[in-house]
Design a protein around this motif. Structure first.
Motif, PDB file in Angstrom:
ATOM      1  N   PRO A   2      -5.586  18.075   0.086  1.00  0.00           N
ATOM      2  CA  PRO A   2      -5.727  19.238  -0.791  1.00  0.00           C
ATOM      3  C   PRO A   2      -4.537  19.383  -1.740  1.00  0.00           C
ATOM      4  N   ILE A   3      -4.573  18.603  -2.806  1.00  0.00           N
ATOM      5  CA  ILE A   3      -3.513  18.607  -3.815  1.00  0.00           C
ATOM      6  C   ILE A   3      -4.151  19.019  -5.138  1.00  0.00           C
ATOM      7  N   ALA A   4      -3.501  19.913  -5.862  1.00  0.00           N
ATOM      8  CA  ALA A   4      -4.058  20.424  -7.118  1.00  0.00           C
ATOM      9  C   ALA A   4      -4.060  19.372  -8.229  1.00  0.00           C
ATOM     10  N   GLN A   5      -3.199  18.398  -8.139  1.00  0.00           N
ATOM     11  CA  GLN A   5      -3.090  17.369  -9.178  1.00  0.00           C
ATOM     12  C   GLN A   5      -4.032  16.208  -8.888  1.00  0.00           C
ATOM     13  N   GLN A   6      -4.381  15.482  -9.936  1.00  0.00           N
ATOM     14  CA  GLN A   6      -5.219  14.298  -9.764  1.00  0.00           C
ATOM     15  C   GLN A   6      -4.380  13.181  -9.137  1.00  0.00           C
ATOM     16  N   PHE A   7      -4.929  12.542  -8.109  1.00  0.00           N
ATOM     17  CA  PHE A   7      -4.193  11.486  -7.410  1.00  0.00           C
ATOM     18  C   PHE A   7      -5.193  10.531  -6.769  1.00  0.00           C
ATOM     19  N   THR A   8      -4.705   9.390  -6.348  1.00  0.00           N
ATOM     20  CA  THR A   8      -5.548   8.393  -5.706  1.00  0.00           C
ATOM     21  C   THR A   8      -5.454   8.464  -4.193  1.00  0.00           C
ATOM     22  N   ASP A   9      -4.255   8.648  -3.660  1.00  0.00           N
ATOM     23  CA  ASP A   9      -4.076   8.574  -2.221  1.00  0.00           C
ATOM     24  C   ASP A   9      -2.768   9.228  -1.828  1.00  0.00           C
ATOM     25  N   VAL A  10      -2.723   9.734  -0.615  1.00  0.00           N
ATOM     26  CA  VAL A  10      -1.495  10.156   0.050  1.00  0.00           C
ATOM     27  C   VAL A  10      -1.474   9.394   1.364  1.00  0.00           C
ATOM     28  N   SER A  11      -0.328   8.848   1.721  1.00  0.00           N
ATOM     29  CA  SER A  11      -0.270   8.098   2.973  1.00  0.00           C
ATOM     30  C   SER A  11       1.103   8.224   3.607  1.00  0.00           C
ATOM     31  N   VAL A  12       1.115   7.970   4.909  1.00  0.00           N
ATOM     32  CA  VAL A  12       2.352   7.898   5.683  1.00  0.00           C
ATOM     33  C   VAL A  12       2.319   6.578   6.436  1.00  0.00           C
ATOM     34  N   THR A  13       3.419   5.845   6.375  1.00  0.00           N
ATOM     35  CA  THR A  13       3.532   4.574   7.094  1.00  0.00           C
ATOM     36  C   THR A  13       4.660   4.696   8.110  1.00  0.00           C
ATOM     37  N   VAL A  14       4.383   4.284   9.342  1.00  0.00           N
ATOM     38  CA  VAL A  14       5.404   4.256  10.388  1.00  0.00           C
ATOM     39  C   VAL A  14       5.493   2.836  10.935  1.00  0.00           C
ATOM     40  N   THR A  15       6.690   2.471  11.350  1.00  0.00           N
ATOM     41  CA  THR A  15       6.934   1.197  11.999  1.00  0.00           C
ATOM     42  C   THR A  15       7.576   1.491  13.348  1.00  0.00           C
ATOM     43  N   ARG A  16       6.967   0.978  14.414  1.00  0.00           N
ATOM     44  CA  ARG A  16       7.466   1.232  15.750  1.00  0.00           C
ATOM     45  C   ARG A  16       7.455  -0.057  16.556  1.00  0.00           C
ATOM     46  N   GLY A  17       8.360  -0.167  17.502  1.00  0.00           N
ATOM     47  CA  GLY A  17       8.411  -1.331  18.371  1.00  0.00           C
ATOM     48  C   GLY A  17       8.534  -0.920  19.813  1.00  0.00           C
ATOM     49  N   GLN A  18       8.381  -1.902  20.688  1.00  0.00           N
ATOM     50  CA  GLN A  18       8.552  -1.648  22.117  1.00  0.00           C
ATOM     51  C   GLN A  18      10.015  -1.317  22.367  1.00  0.00           C
ATOM     52  N   SER A  19      10.265  -0.336  23.239  1.00  0.00           N
ATOM     53  CA  SER A  19      11.653   0.029  23.528  1.00  0.00           C
ATOM     54  C   SER A  19      12.195  -0.778  24.679  1.00  0.00           C
TER      55      SER A  19
ATOM     56  N   ALA B 260      -0.467   4.500  20.532  1.00  0.00           N
ATOM     57  CA  ALA B 260      -1.647   3.891  21.162  1.00  0.00           C
ATOM     58  C   ALA B 260      -1.648   2.376  20.967  1.00  0.00           C
ATOM     59  N   CYS B 261      -1.233   1.921  19.795  1.00  0.00           N
ATOM     60  CA  CYS B 261      -1.170   0.474  19.540  1.00  0.00           C
ATOM     61  C   CYS B 261      -0.186  -0.209  20.481  1.00  0.00           C
ATOM     62  N   LEU B 262       0.942   0.435  20.709  1.00  0.00           N
ATOM     63  CA  LEU B 262       1.976  -0.157  21.555  1.00  0.00           C
ATOM     64  C   LEU B 262       1.568  -0.216  23.023  1.00  0.00           C
ATOM     65  N   LYS B 263       0.536   0.512  23.398  1.00  0.00           N
ATOM     66  CA  LYS B 263       0.045   0.462  24.777  1.00  0.00           C
ATOM     67  C   LYS B 263      -0.837  -0.759  25.034  1.00  0.00           C
ATOM     68  N   PHE B 264      -1.241  -1.440  23.972  1.00  0.00           N
ATOM     69  CA  PHE B 264      -2.029  -2.660  24.149  1.00  0.00           C
ATOM     70  C   PHE B 264      -1.112  -3.771  24.628  1.00  0.00           C
ATOM     71  N   ASP B 265      -1.566  -4.505  25.645  1.00  0.00           N
ATOM     72  CA  ASP B 265      -0.803  -5.646  26.124  1.00  0.00           C
ATOM     73  C   ASP B 265      -0.560  -6.615  24.976  1.00  0.00           C
ATOM     74  N   ARG B 266       0.594  -7.217  24.975  1.00  0.00           N
ATOM     75  CA  ARG B 266       0.975  -8.264  24.041  1.00  0.00           C
ATOM     76  C   ARG B 266       1.434  -7.753  22.675  1.00  0.00           C
ATOM     77  N   VAL B 267       1.377  -6.448  22.429  1.00  0.00           N
ATOM     78  CA  VAL B 267       1.845  -5.907  21.146  1.00  0.00           C
ATOM     79  C   VAL B 267       3.345  -5.637  21.250  1.00  0.00           C
ATOM     80  N   HIS B 268       4.109  -6.253  20.357  1.00  0.00           N
ATOM     81  CA  HIS B 268       5.555  -6.089  20.345  1.00  0.00           C
ATOM     82  C   HIS B 268       5.995  -4.989  19.381  1.00  0.00           C
ATOM     83  N   ALA B 269       5.268  -4.876  18.264  1.00  0.00           N
ATOM     84  CA  ALA B 269       5.610  -3.889  17.245  1.00  0.00           C
ATOM     85  C   ALA B 269       4.368  -3.603  16.408  1.00  0.00           C
ATOM     86  N   VAL B 270       4.415  -2.475  15.712  1.00  0.00           N
ATOM     87  CA  VAL B 270       3.289  -2.060  14.886  1.00  0.00           C
ATOM     88  C   VAL B 270       3.800  -1.437  13.599  1.00  0.00           C
TER      89      VAL B 270
END
Length: 121
Positions: free
Chosen positions: A104-121, A84-94
């Motif tokens: 839902p993790i049984a252990q104590q934790f602060t955060d779970v995250s996924v990071t992706v990097t994408r560019g215009q093809s 969706a970010c790449l569909k904005f005019d003028r965005v080259h990469a995100v």
């Protein structure tokens, strides 16, 4: 071409993503951080919003996706948001991170995250 950075950090939206029934039923908050590569020189020179990325519209678009159709994995959610970010005019990469601090993790934790990097093809 110069590439500058526009960032939106800490966009918190309630969504119903996850593989477990209770995640779909009650949902939880997801947090999105996004950094867009774009050229801001023309916007700066003209002081014209139409010459840059409207981060208000960006936030609305991303929030609609997070609050919308559920997916099993935050990897899938991150991919949809990056697309969706790449569909904005003028965005080259995100670079986009989806945080799931109430995963839902049984252990104590602060955060779970996924990071992706994408560019215009």
């Amino acid at each position: 071409m110069d590439t500058d950075l526009i960032t939106l950090t800490g966009l918190r939206v309630h969504g119903r993503h996850g593989v477990f029934d209770h995640e779909r039923a009650t949902g939880q908050d997801f947090i999105v951080d996004v950094a867009l590569r774009t050229d801001t020189a023309e916007a700066a020179a003209t002081d014209d919003l139409t010459r840059t990325v409207d981060y208000g519209a960006l936030a609305d678009t991303l929030a609609d996706i997070v609050a919308g159709e559920p997916v099993n994995l935050i990897e899938t959610l991150a991919e949809r948001l990056a697309d969706a970010c790449l569909k904005f005019d003028r965005v080259h990469a995100v670079e986009l991170t989806v945080h799931k601090p109430q995963a839902p993790i049984a252990q104590q934790f602060t955060d779970v995250s996924v990071t992706v990097t994408r560019g215009q093809s």
